[in-house]
Scaffold this motif. Sequence first.
Motif, PDB file in Angstrom:
ATOM      1  N   ARG A  27      -3.888 -12.786  55.922  1.00  0.00           N
ATOM      2  CA  ARG A  27      -4.322 -11.882  54.844  1.00  0.00           C
ATOM      3  C   ARG A  27      -4.335 -12.605  53.500  1.00  0.00           C
ATOM      4  NH1 ARG A  27       0.005 -10.434  51.727  1.00  0.00           N
ATOM      5  NH2 ARG A  27       2.055 -10.303  52.710  1.00  0.00           N
ATOM      6  N   THR A  28      -4.980 -11.967  52.531  1.00  0.00           N
ATOM      7  CA  THR A  28      -4.982 -12.480  51.164  1.00  0.00           C
ATOM      8  C   THR A  28      -3.583 -12.307  50.588  1.00  0.00           C
ATOM      9  OG1 THR A  28      -7.229 -11.673  50.935  1.00  0.00           O
ATOM     10  CG2 THR A  28      -6.092 -12.243  48.918  1.00  0.00           C
ATOM     11  N   PRO A  29      -2.971 -13.375  50.071  1.00  0.00           N
ATOM     12  CA  PRO A  29      -1.660 -13.180  49.441  1.00  0.00           C
ATOM     13  C   PRO A  29      -1.796 -12.367  48.155  1.00  0.00           C
ATOM     14  CG  PRO A  29      -2.299 -15.513  49.415  1.00  0.00           C
ATOM     15  CD  PRO A  29      -3.424 -14.766  50.043  1.00  0.00           C
ATOM     16  N   THR A  30      -0.794 -11.558  47.861  1.00  0.00           N
ATOM     17  CA  THR A  30      -0.790 -10.797  46.611  1.00  0.00           C
ATOM     18  C   THR A  30       0.265 -11.393  45.682  1.00  0.00           C
ATOM     19  OG1 THR A  30       0.925  -9.261  47.299  1.00  0.00           O
ATOM     20  CG2 THR A  30      -1.332  -8.687  47.907  1.00  0.00           C
ATOM     21  N   ALA A  31       0.280 -10.910  44.434  1.00  0.00           N
ATOM     22  CA  ALA A  31       1.241 -11.424  43.458  1.00  0.00           C
ATOM     23  C   ALA A  31       2.680 -11.281  43.969  1.00  0.00           C
ATOM     24  CB  ALA A  31       1.057 -10.703  42.130  1.00  0.00           C
ATOM     25  N   ASP A  32       2.922 -10.259  44.794  1.00  0.00           N
ATOM     26  CA  ASP A  32       4.271 -10.062  45.352  1.00  0.00           C
ATOM     27  C   ASP A  32       4.688 -11.175  46.305  1.00  0.00           C
ATOM     28  OD1 ASP A  32       4.468  -7.759  43.955  1.00  0.00           O
ATOM     29  OD2 ASP A  32       3.980  -6.434  45.648  1.00  0.00           O
ATOM     30  N   ASP A  33       3.719 -11.939  46.796  1.00  0.00           N
ATOM     31  CA  ASP A  33       4.029 -13.035  47.728  1.00  0.00           C
ATOM     32  C   ASP A  33       4.286 -14.352  46.999  1.00  0.00           C
ATOM     33  OD1 ASP A  33       3.505 -11.507  50.136  1.00  0.00           O
ATOM     34  OD2 ASP A  33       1.360 -11.657  49.634  1.00  0.00           O
ATOM     35  N   ALA A  34       4.287 -14.330  45.658  1.00  0.00           N
ATOM     36  CA  ALA A  34       4.323 -15.584  44.883  1.00  0.00           C
ATOM     37  C   ALA A  34       5.486 -16.494  45.283  1.00  0.00           C
ATOM     38  CB  ALA A  34       4.373 -15.273  43.389  1.00  0.00           C
ATOM     39  N   GLU A  35       6.664 -15.896  45.451  1.00  0.00           N
ATOM     40  CA  GLU A  35       7.839 -16.705  45.786  1.00  0.00           C
ATOM     41  C   GLU A  35       7.656 -17.399  47.136  1.00  0.00           C
ATOM     42  OE1 GLU A  35      12.513 -15.669  45.282  1.00  0.00           O
ATOM     43  OE2 GLU A  35      11.018 -14.458  44.260  1.00  0.00           O
ATOM     44  N   LYS A  36       7.100 -16.667  48.090  1.00  0.00           N
ATOM     45  CA  LYS A  36       6.893 -17.221  49.447  1.00  0.00           C
ATOM     46  C   LYS A  36       5.840 -18.322  49.435  1.00  0.00           C
ATOM     47  CE  LYS A  36       7.648 -12.683  51.235  1.00  0.00           C
ATOM     48  NZ  LYS A  36       6.878 -11.494  51.509  1.00  0.00           N
ATOM     49  N   VAL A  37       4.785 -18.112  48.642  1.00  0.00           N
ATOM     50  CA  VAL A  37       3.719 -19.120  48.569  1.00  0.00           C
ATOM     51  C   VAL A  37       4.239 -20.385  47.904  1.00  0.00           C
ATOM     52  CG1 VAL A  37       1.439 -19.654  47.610  1.00  0.00           C
ATOM     53  CG2 VAL A  37       1.878 -17.392  48.589  1.00  0.00           C
ATOM     54  N   GLU A  91       4.396 -27.228  40.766  1.00  0.00           N
ATOM     55  CA  GLU A  91       4.826 -26.324  39.688  1.00  0.00           C
ATOM     56  C   GLU A  91       5.921 -25.408  40.231  1.00  0.00           C
ATOM     57  OE1 GLU A  91       5.383 -24.658  36.406  1.00  0.00           O
ATOM     58  OE2 GLU A  91       3.659 -26.035  36.392  1.00  0.00           O
ATOM     59  N   ASN A  92       6.997 -25.257  39.469  1.00  0.00           N
ATOM     60  CA  ASN A  92       8.153 -24.552  40.026  1.00  0.00           C
ATOM     61  C   ASN A  92       8.327 -23.130  39.504  1.00  0.00           C
ATOM     62  OD1 ASN A  92      10.125 -24.639  41.869  1.00  0.00           O
ATOM     63  ND2 ASN A  92      11.574 -25.832  40.664  1.00  0.00           N
ATOM     64  N   SER A  93       7.290 -22.571  38.905  1.00  0.00           N
ATOM     65  CA  SER A  93       7.458 -21.262  38.289  1.00  0.00           C
ATOM     66  C   SER A  93       6.808 -20.150  39.124  1.00  0.00           C
ATOM     67  CB  SER A  93       6.844 -21.316  36.885  1.00  0.00           C
ATOM     68  OG  SER A  93       6.333 -20.076  36.529  1.00  0.00           O
ATOM     69  N   VAL A  94       7.621 -19.187  39.513  1.00  0.00           N
ATOM     70  CA  VAL A  94       7.115 -18.045  40.295  1.00  0.00           C
ATOM     71  C   VAL A  94       6.085 -17.272  39.466  1.00  0.00           C
ATOM     72  CG1 VAL A  94       7.749 -15.887  41.459  1.00  0.00           C
ATOM     73  CG2 VAL A  94       9.255 -17.862  41.607  1.00  0.00           C
ATOM     74  N   GLU A  95       6.361 -17.170  38.159  1.00  0.00           N
ATOM     75  CA  GLU A  95       5.438 -16.478  37.247  1.00  0.00           C
ATOM     76  C   GLU A  95       4.041 -17.101  37.303  1.00  0.00           C
ATOM     77  OE1 GLU A  95       5.216 -13.817  35.436  1.00  0.00           O
ATOM     78  OE2 GLU A  95       7.102 -13.364  36.453  1.00  0.00           O
ATOM     79  N   LYS A  96       4.033 -18.441  37.247  1.00  0.00           N
ATOM     80  CA  LYS A  96       2.764 -19.160  37.228  1.00  0.00           C
ATOM     81  C   LYS A  96       2.030 -18.990  38.567  1.00  0.00           C
ATOM     82  CE  LYS A  96       1.169 -23.055  34.681  1.00  0.00           C
ATOM     83  NZ  LYS A  96       1.508 -24.278  34.003  1.00  0.00           N
ATOM     84  N   GLU A  97       2.796 -19.021  39.660  1.00  0.00           N
ATOM     85  CA  GLU A  97       2.208 -18.835  40.988  1.00  0.00           C
ATOM     86  C   GLU A  97       1.597 -17.435  41.093  1.00  0.00           C
ATOM     87  OE1 GLU A  97       2.108 -21.398  43.389  1.00  0.00           O
ATOM     88  OE2 GLU A  97       0.659 -19.996  44.248  1.00  0.00           O
TER      89      GLU A  97
END
Length: 192
Positions: free
Chosen positions: A26-36, A58-64
Amino acid sequence: MGDVFRVMRVEERKITTKKGVDMKLRTPTADDAEKVLAFRRDVAGETIYLTRYPYEIENSVEKERDIISNYQRAEHLGMMAIFDGDKVIGVTSVSPVGLNFKTRHRASAELVVRKEYWNLGLGSHLLDLAIEMAENCGYERLELSVFADNARALRLYKKKGFVDCGQIPQAFKMMDGKYHDEILMSKNLWRH
Ligand SMILES: CC(C)(COP(=O)(O)OP(=O)(O)OC[C@H]1O[C@@H](n2cnc3c(N)ncnc32)[C@H](O)[C@@H]1OP(=O)(O)O)[C@@H](O)C(=O)NCCC(=O)NCCS
């Protein structure tokens, strides 16, 4: 973006590995940022065949989160991930080579699978998907860049109809001082 780009939407689907295990694509959503992000960090350390070393991720969950949201929003970008339960185990993305008229018919794709899941057919599923996303979007060519000694990737790409269209000597310089050539591969997406 002009009329070249249509929506790069692909429905969520179930895929089955060569060993008969079901996984979700599936398409990842913003909620998956940490996992991605965890996926990106892990795979960068598992293979030499990616362009970044782990410390360059890049180590920032926000940026991901922003990157993922941008992929979801933009019509000319596409990202899909394979999930084994809650864990991201493979990702493919498609983006334009250029946004100007003369190059915006060309997209480039990337695909990565966690090493413990290699040779289960997942790379093949991801590449089919990258092709589908690029076609849905109206791109005419899909391009890939690959380390010249990455036999697994080369085999997969040739199997899906990509052709070798050039080699750049010493394109990648490693920390140990060794170099690897780059092979550029491309597939025509025109439907006849
Ligand atoms: C390249 C990559 C995405 C392939 O994923 P995968 O899930 O292993 O792919 P698949 O299982 O669908 O296909 C792999 C193919 O390579 C073949 N293969 C395995 N080892 C091989 C080797 N040493 N030499 C040549 N072919 C090999 C497999 O038999 C399979 O072919 P088949 O389906 O015809 O049997 C994955 O290895 C990866 O993420 N590698 C690191 C990152 C990378 O290289 N990405 C591509 C950058 S361009």
